[in-house]
Write a protein that holds these residues in place. Structure first.
Motif: not given
Length: 769
Positions: A390-401, A451-465
């Motif tokens: 969609l050519k949207i910044d990954p950070v912005e796409l997360r914010r929208r959702n 060198k090639l430098l890349g930045l990766g982001l993850s926003s995660t959640i899990e079930r515990a206990a």
């Protein structure tokens, strides 16, 4: 109590004992006259056993017993436990084969136990195992999860015509289909989650001693759940639980793998009964690769539907997941955490079809995260792919959702209901911690160095206990010192530290006066054990309940001693006081008084002892944001993690030092799977990564300094407000690392790379592009 209060970074109490060699691991257990055992394992991925001749082996020096499938059957003992209840396609009951302790007429993976040799020494047992003559008739095998369900593939079980054990639909398919019909954008991708092994520092082992006069089996086993393990062993041996004592001493890592009863422990029990001696079996490292249960290994097809503005409408996922040759106890369990696939986003409708398939490989079971890292990987990679499409910044796409804090509690589109969390704040804090604003400058500087430098982001959640119970006990002795007992057992996480810290904080004690006991079913009155990031929540809450009972009773004793009413007493820092008297009495003094009936008020029993059982009615949901930078050598494709930053919400932080250690350890395992770890088989079913020469483990130089910060949003699902932390690092690391690698390769047009992203795989992706 000051320096030991909850929230303080107290160093681990158990470490001095362990680093000085004072631990008691399985191989440290020694009985007088103890015998040693060796397992003869199948060299074939699939074969019929035509005959077994043990004559020469039994006649070898020092041999005490040779146990085969026929001997096991003659003993009348049972199979290893498995869990029924799911369905096959068309609604028929799931295919659930017997899980034999030792092969009877067929072997189904390279490593399947065929004979158990017991002798005076380990060398004699090894020699005896080599003298057992087995005639096999090799059969076709399948080791690929994707190939296992293809028409015409070799069958692991002749009466399971498609190698499918079960199909589990999760979610609202009709709602998902409707959402896809009106989507402006649909993103599709196929992912392969590679197979890995736990590779614990301490291999599996067992020591069993049978006391014939008492009919009692004492089982030393490195398990996460001693009480459940005892029940399973009792069922296999067809005796009451009371005839089995399980002792889990110090355990050198488990990550879910050592939880169940494996074949060798009941074999050692039978051998002990036959020989009248304690019997020890210890796995070698290569044997561990061939016999341990392994983790992950699934093939996933995912689709994400979005509207024209990039809002998520629905997700549709098909997961083909490996079971291996047999279905272990508490398996399949990965789909119980499929809700992690909803992520931290407002996706109204999600449907997952989980298919469990047999193959001629080691059994698969939960491995650090148990479906959470896999699910997090899918949703976070899909977000990145959608952002690119969609050519949207990954950070912005997360914010929208993102789900906003004001929307809590939030029922996701896939099974989970989150009670609290600040997902966008996590991301903002993590990006600031990672200096994301300076990334482009660092990227240009890296390019100048080749060198090639890349930045990766993850926003995660899990079930515990997950819902369940846990027990704890606080017991004062006659001198006022304390022993605490926990049903939650450690495999290196630091239970002793956190539980001592909790009890000392609540009762005003010094940790030097507190003894910690775990892992012994004859001493600990109740326990479910460790797993699923439950220990602080469940075990901690149980001890919290027990300490509250202790304080309540101590208040009565203290009031009687000070000649005031119980309600007039204050209790702080281990001291009872009252404005109605200038006298005080400490908790230790109360404990000493409590054993003397003459010093007690009427109707109060002597002693200061309390048990607590915490019952969790709902799970909690730890969450966080990982930001990773990976540098790739443009000539060789070698990746290097150079920066790693995490902001996690684990609710109340009980001990930041332990939290950071748990998260960093999980990240290391995630980096390992993402970049190097991989279990591989050849066409004949032989494992070709059965040593550390071929199975690449992450080392210190593969990692960097990892900054971990907390954004605590305490949960109301337990008295302490804690959320799980033990698996959080691994859950977030898989997608963050791969996202960073793909981002580094983006100039080459690369949009995805499978795990592990080895130098060869990266180099080929660059040159193919």
């Amino acid at each position: 109590m000051g320096e030991f209060a909850i929230g303080q970074g107290v160093p681990r109490f158990e470490d001095p004992r362990l680093v000085r060699g004072g631990g008691t691991y399985i191989d440290d257990v020694v009985y007088p006259g103890m015998a040693h055992a060796v397992v003869l394992r199948s060299p074939h991925a699939h074969a019929k056993i035509k005959s077994i001749d043990t004559t020469a082996a039994k006649a070898a020096p020092g041999v005490l017993a040779i146990i085969t499938g026929a001997d096991w059957k003659a003993a009348g003992w049972g199979d290893l436990p498995s869990n029924p209840g799911l369905k096959r396609p068309g609604g028929q009951p799931m295919y659930l084969p017997r899980y034999t302790v030792i092969a009877e007429d067929r072997v189904r993976w390279v490593g399947d136990p065929v004979a158990f040799a017991v002798a005076e020494t380990i060398a004699q047992a090894q020699d005896a195992a080599e003298l057992v003559e087995v005639e096999y008739e090799p059969l076709p095998s399948v080791t690929s999860t994707a190939d296992a369900i293809k028409p015409g593939s070799p069958l692991v079980y002749e009466d399971c015509p498609d190698n499918i054990s079960f199909v589990e639909p999760i979610g609202d398919k009709a709602k998902v289909d409707e959402a896809f019909s009106r989507a402006a954008h649909v993103v599709r991708h196929r992912f392969v989650i590679n197979r890995v092994t736990a590779a614990c520092m301490e291999p599996r082992g067992a020591v069993v001693s049978y006391h014939a006069a008492q009919g009692l089996y004492t089982v030393h086993a490195p398990t996460q759940r001693p009480h459940g393990y005892r029940s399973d062993m009792a069922k296999i041996m067809r005796v009451p639980d009371s005839k089995v004592r399980v002792i889990a001493g110090d355990v050198g890592g488990s990550f879910g793998m050592k939880t169940p009863v494996f074949n060798e422990t009941p074999l050692a029990a039978l051998a002990s009964k036959i020989t009248g001696r304690a019997v020890k079996w210890m796995s070698t490292r290569t044997e561990a690769f061939l016999s341990d249960a392994q983790g992950r290994d699934n093939v996933t097809e995912a689709e994400l539907a979005l509207d024209k503005d990039g809002h998520f409408l629905a997700m549709r996922v098909k997961v083909v997941a490996a079971i291996g040759a047999y279905l272990q106890n508490n398996m399949p369990a990965f789909f119980l955490n499929a809700g992690t696939m909803a992520g931290t986003y407002r996706t109204p409708a999600i449907f997952v079809e989980a298919i469990g398939v047999f193959s001629n490989t080691n059994p698969v079971r939960p491995y650090r995260g148990n479906g959470r890292p896999e699910s997090a990987f899918i949703i976070e990679r899909m977000v990145e792919l959608a952002a690119g499409q969609l050519k949207i910044d990954p950070v912005e796409l997360r914010r929208r959702n993102y789900i906003a804090p004001g929307e809590m509690p939030y029922k996701t589109g896939l099974t989970f209901t989150y009670d609290c969390g600040e997902f966008e704040k996590n991301m903002d804090l993590a990006l600031k911690l990672a200096d994301a604003a300076g990334f482009e400058r660092r990227r240009k500087e890296a390019r100048q160095r080749g060198k090639l430098l890349g930045l990766g982001l993850s926003s995660t959640i899990e079930r515990a206990a997950a819902p369940g119970t846990e027990g704890g006990e606080v017991r004062f002795d006659r001198t006022g010192s304390v022993t605490i007992f926990s049903g939650s057992a450690s495999q290196g996480q630091g239970h002793e530290t956190i539980f001592k810290q909790l009890v000392c904080d609540q009762l005003g004690l010094n940790p030097d006066e507190v003894r910690y006991v775990q892992g012994d079913t004859d001493e600990v009155f109740h326990g479910e054990g460790t797993g699923g990031s439950r220990s602080a929540t469940m075990g901690g809450s149980a001890l919290q309940i027990a300490t509250e009972k202790v304080v309540k009773k101590a208040r009565l004793v203290a009031a009687h001693a000070l000649k005031v009413e119980p309600e007039d007493l204050n209790f702080a820092d281990g001291v009872f006081s009252s404005s109605k008297t200038n006298q005080t009495i400490t908790m230790k003094e109360v404990a000493v008084a409590a054993v003397t009936p003459a010093k007690l008020p009427p109707d109060v029993e002597p002693g200061l002892v309390a048990t607590g059982v915490f019952t969790a009615k709902t799970s909690n949901y730890p969450n966080g944001c990982h930001v990773c930078e990976v540098e790739i050598d443009m000539e060789t494709g070698v990746p290097q993690v150079v920066r790693y930053n995490v902001v996690d919400d684990v609710g109340t932080v009980m001990n930041p030092l332990l939290l950071h250690g748990q998260v960093q350890g999980g990240i290391a395992q995630g980096v390992g799977q993402a970049l190097m770890e991989d279990i591989r088989f050849d066409a004949g079913g032989q494992m070709i990564t059965a040593s550390f020469m071929d199975y690449a483990m992450p080392r210190a130089h593969n990692l960097c300094d990892m900054e971990v910060e907390a954004n605590p949003v305490p949960t109301k699902t337990n008295p302490l407000g804690t959320k799980g932390a033990g698996e959080a690092g691994c859950v977030g690391a898989l997608p963050a690392v791969v996202n960073a690698v793909v981002n580094a390769l983006s100039d080459y047009g690369v949009t995805h790379i499978e795990m592990p992203a080895t130098p060869e795989r990266i180099w080929r992706a660059m040159h193919k592009a």
